[in-house]
Enzyme design. Structure first.
Site, PDB file in Angstrom:
ATOM      1  CB  VAL A  11      -0.900   0.030   1.259  1.00 18.65           C
ATOM      2  CG1 VAL A  11      -1.809   1.252   1.226  1.00 18.65           C
ATOM      3  CG2 VAL A  11      -1.720  -1.249   1.364  1.00 18.65           C
ATOM      4  CB  CYS A  12       0.945   4.148   0.487  1.00 15.16           C
ATOM      5  SG  CYS A  12       1.390   5.868   0.672  1.00 15.16           S
ATOM      6  CB  THR A  13       5.795   4.945   0.287  1.00 12.98           C
ATOM      7  OG1 THR A  13       5.288   5.025   1.617  1.00 12.98           O
ATOM      8  CG2 THR A  13       5.565   6.262  -0.444  1.00 12.98           C
ATOM      9  N   GLY A  14       4.719   1.621   0.654  1.00 13.76           N
ATOM     10  CA  GLY A  14       5.147   0.267   1.032  1.00 13.76           C
ATOM     11  C   GLY A  14       5.764  -0.454  -0.159  1.00 13.76           C
TER      12      GLY A  14
ATOM     13  CB  THR B 110       4.100   3.556  -5.054  1.00 12.22           C
ATOM     14  OG1 THR B 110       4.366   3.904  -3.690  1.00 12.22           O
ATOM     15  CG2 THR B 110       4.796   4.564  -5.969  1.00 12.22           C
TER      16      THR B 110
END
Lengths: 324, 324
Positions: free
Chosen positions: A145-148, A165
């Site tokens: 999720v996101c910058t994960g 991202t």
């Protein structure tokens, strides 16, 4: 009749999800006897979903998928951290995590949430990256999720793969970790699923539930979550927000990222450790790194998260420290 | 130029929000010196947002508003519980809460999240209801998410007011607590804001941020959250889901609610206390109340969250207890 049994089953499970779950550390059983009552069995058996937490993770990056994926009956959804104990996130939430990466050697779904500075630091954590590579060999889905996605990318798992991202993080995911970037809420490339920023993790998770349990089941889960989102303001992506806002935010994120990268190469380790305890007297946030923004007042040095806080402080320092 | 400063300010704050916040228990300062740089000052000064937690609350009911409202600069967003300590929610998440209701005697925004059985039990908790009435005298906004409206309603604050709640919970909110129900994602009646189920709390929170900080600020926050939700499946409300699913789920929720109400009037206190430690051997969930669903296997009594779990157990009890 099958439809009724199916619905009864769904609803019983959803109702039950309103009760406190046990903190059983064992793998949850997949309810085969009851699942057999459903006309269409789940396409995949998903018993364990592990969400990797670390200090500084963004609240909804982890909590969105946690709640949505928890709607799958017979599936254990739990947090994992590098070490067991309390994880403090970017919003100041303190969560007790009872599984370390040493405790977990297989998962059906791995979820890696994002954040900002701390997330980038995780892309340099060899122990965590090695664990992700090892776990990935066991997963049915490896997701971010996101910058994960930076972390999954740093483990080498998104090289030449289609991914997405947070809108700001796309350049880093492409240039440093070799992913093929797409401008969508979520992207799947085989078992590798990634989502755009923060709230996009919920959309990806709904798609995962539909992929695993089928659309009728996912629709019942949506009704439980009342997930029919209607943002009261248009926006939320780089494509439907005015260019000036997007450009300025990108510039500011970049400035923050430069500070992180600088801290990785230049900060003396002892000083960095000491700096963790500094609080910005204006915004009351922890100053984690030597940003260079500091001021002296009545013989004491104060550190700031930004030039803006420093300027506010210098205009009227007494108002920020007088009550201490 | 004002626009640039405004954006710089927003972004600095948003960037800073990526760092770990301090766990300062004092009221956060409103950054007047920096706020004065913004062309349009916030319409309201919001320094403190308290989210009331209790065992069994639904994850996103609390975490959605927490993340969204945390985007407001200079605002402390924190959890409060009846007693300090660990709160375990409906999804098994364990959160350390450092403020009890005795510690908090004023708030700018109160947020009451929902859940299911435990939420209804909270409508009978005199200590909590008295605290809500007292806090409400100090708030700029008193808000609820999902069935959290039951608790606010039980405190007498929604009588004859326009409100909403989870689609299942509307009858209870109307019949037991006297609210005028609306079928919308969120409803405002003066300072009383309520939202529909679970994820609707995020839409309400975005509207709150816009109301407090202005739309340009809210739009920047949306971009940080990438809140441009696109559910991959249509549904999520009682009006866009097939009638059979809605009717069946309503019936099942009702069955669960009847059990709660029965437990409030009939269960012997001692037995109830003992039952808390029972685990359903099929789904591994805690059985909180005497539901009457039990079975004996090899001389031992097992309790179940539902008839479905009991039936699954009876078909092959050995598969559920053999590994113990």
């Amino acid at each position: 009749m099958k439809q009724s049994i199916f619905l009864w089953l769904i609803i019983t499970i959803i109702l039950s999800s309103c009760n406190s779950k046990s903190d059983d550390t064992k793998t949850g059983p997949l309810l085969d006897p009851t699942l057999q009552l459903i006309g269409d069995a789940p396409k995949k058996k998903i018993r364990t979903v592990g969400i990797l937490l670390y200090d500084g993770f963004a609240t909804l990056d982890a909590m969105g998928p946690h709640h949505v994926l928890k709607e799958m009956m017979g599936t254990n959804v739990f947090f994992i951290a590098k070490q067991k104990g309390t994880i403090t996130n970017g919003g100041g939430i303190k969560i007790d995590v009872h599984r370390s990466i040493e405790d977990v050697d297989s998962l059906d779904i791995l979820v890696v949430p994002g954040g900002f500075k701390e997330t980038y630091l995780m892309t340099k954590d060899t122990a965590v990256l090695n664990w992700i590579r090892r776990i990935d060999k066991t997963t049915t889905y490896t997701t971010s999720v996101c910058t994960g996605a930076w972390i999954v990318g740093a483990a080498g798992l998104l090289k030449d793969k289609n991914a997405t991202t947070h809108w700001f993080g796309k350049d880093i995911l492409k240039n440093e970790f070799g992913a093929k970037i797409h401008d969508r809420r979520w992207v799947r490339d085989g078992k590798y699923w990634s989502s755009a920023g923060v709230t996009a993790g919920m959309d990806m998770s709904v798609a995962l539930v539909a992929n695993i349990m089928g659309e009728p089941y996912a629709r019942a889960a949506l009704l439980d979550l009342e997930y029919d989102p209607q943002s009261p303001i248009e926006g939320g992506s780089e494509f439907n927000t005015d260019k000036e806002t997007v450009d300025m935010m990108r510039k500011m994120y970049s400035t923050g990222m430069e500070e992180v990268k600088l801290s990785l190469t230049k900060r003396p380790k002892v000083e960095a450790a000491k700096l963790v305890s500094f609080l910005d007297p204006v915004c009351k946030m922890k100053v984690n790194y030597a940003t260079g923004d500091s001021a002296v007042y009545k013989g004491k040095t104060y550190k700031f998260c930004s030039k803006m806080c420093k300027e506010s402080f210098e205009k009227d320092p007494g108002s920020f420290v007088a009550s201490k």
